[in-house]
Design an enzyme around this catalytic site. Structure first.
Site, PDB file in Angstrom:
ATOM      1  N   ASP A  37      28.033 -18.880  -0.412  1.00 33.93           N
ATOM      2  CA  ASP A  37      28.105 -20.235   0.136  1.00 33.93           C
ATOM      3  C   ASP A  37      28.863 -20.273   1.459  1.00 33.93           C
ATOM      4  O   ASP A  37      28.477 -20.981   2.389  1.00 33.93           O
ATOM      5  CB  ASP A  37      28.759 -21.187  -0.875  1.00 33.93           C
TER       6      ASP A  37
ATOM      7  N   ASP B 161      21.738 -15.624   7.452  1.00 32.40           N
ATOM      8  CA  ASP B 161      20.831 -16.285   6.511  1.00 32.40           C
ATOM      9  C   ASP B 161      20.217 -15.276   5.545  1.00 32.40           C
ATOM     10  O   ASP B 161      19.956 -15.599   4.384  1.00 32.40           O
ATOM     11  CB  ASP B 161      19.729 -17.027   7.279  1.00 32.40           C
TER      12      ASP B 161
ATOM     13  N   ASP C  50      23.421 -14.017   3.062  1.00 34.48           N
ATOM     14  CA  ASP C  50      23.960 -14.837   1.965  1.00 34.48           C
ATOM     15  C   ASP C  50      23.220 -14.583   0.652  1.00 34.48           C
ATOM     16  O   ASP C  50      23.830 -14.427  -0.400  1.00 34.48           O
ATOM     17  CB  ASP C  50      24.001 -16.330   2.327  1.00 34.48           C
TER      18      ASP C  50
ATOM     19  N   ASP D 214      21.641 -23.343   0.604  1.00 30.99           N
ATOM     20  CA  ASP D 214      21.048 -22.493   1.628  1.00 30.99           C
ATOM     21  C   ASP D 214      19.871 -23.184   2.307  1.00 30.99           C
ATOM     22  O   ASP D 214      19.764 -23.200   3.537  1.00 30.99           O
ATOM     23  CB  ASP D 214      20.603 -21.169   1.003  1.00 30.99           C
TER      24      ASP D 214
ATOM     25  N   ASP E 159      19.639 -24.477   6.107  1.00 27.75           N
ATOM     26  CA  ASP E 159      18.573 -23.907   6.945  1.00 27.75           C
ATOM     27  C   ASP E 159      17.781 -25.003   7.645  1.00 27.75           C
ATOM     28  O   ASP E 159      17.425 -24.882   8.818  1.00 27.75           O
ATOM     29  CB  ASP E 159      17.611 -23.060   6.106  1.00 27.75           C
TER      30      ASP E 159
END
Length: 199
Positions: A29, A68, A71, A89, A93
């Site tokens: 996170d 990205d 994670d 996420d 995004d």
């Protein structure tokens, strides 16, 4: 054209980064939030629309894209991948997509192209996850996925340092036009693919 077909290669390249993130105690996170911060940084740089700031924006986009990927890999490594983490996420995004496109559009004063581009980008992502919501696999493919968009933004930002315009339009304008057209075509492509599987 889609870089998502290289996910396995990306996952192998991520291994040392995953180990390093785990070693310093970074959670998925936190990595997602830091990735979004870099997206905001990219947007601010693109808004400045100078050669140096385009280079800074390109670098921020590369870091955003890498984080990205990181994670999710860290979540799988720690066994902490969850629906809540996936939601965070995806939300970050989408906000990252919006701010990056908005920064590009505002930097050249082309809000019309920005609106067309951001709707294409958002509908592409929506159709990818909507397929999953109706019981199909999540769709990453198509003409222009998120990995492709980030790569193109990074490349365009880098080239804008040296090439101010082509055919009377900035590279950012050409990129936004591409996102507008190809984004909507990708969304339609994903819809048709899902529709055929459900029919």
């Amino acid at each position: 054209m889609t870089l998502d077909t290289y996910r396995d290669l990306a996952n192998r390249l991520l291994r040392p980064w995953v180990r390093a993130a785990v070693a310093v105690g970074a959670t998925p996170d936190v990595i997602s939030v830091v990735a979004f911060v870099f997206a905001v940084g990219a947007a601010a740089a693109f808004y400045g629309a100078t050669p140096l700031l385009y280079a800074v924006g390109a670098l921020c986009v590369v870091v955003n894209g890498w984080l990205d990927l990181l994670d999710g890999a860290v979540a799988r490594e720690l066994g902490t991948d969850s629906v809540a983490g996936d939601l965070l996420d995806h939300v970050l995004d989408r906000y990252a997509d919006v701010v990056i496109v908005a920064g590009l559009a505002a930097g050249i004063g082309r809000y019309d192209l920005g609106l067309a581009a951001v709707t294409g980008v958002l509908l592409t992502s929506y159709l990818g996850t909507q397929a999953q919501a109706v019981g199909l696999d999540r769709v990453y493919g198509g003409l222009l996925g998120r990995a492709d968009r980030l790569a193109l933004v990074g490349i365009t930002g880098g080239l804008s340092v040296f090439i101010p315009a082509v055919g009377g339009f900035s590279l950012a304008a050409w990129l936004l036009a591409l996102f507008a057209v190809v984004g909507h075509l990708t969304a339609i492509q994903r819809f048709v693919s899902a529709w055929r599987q459900l029919s």
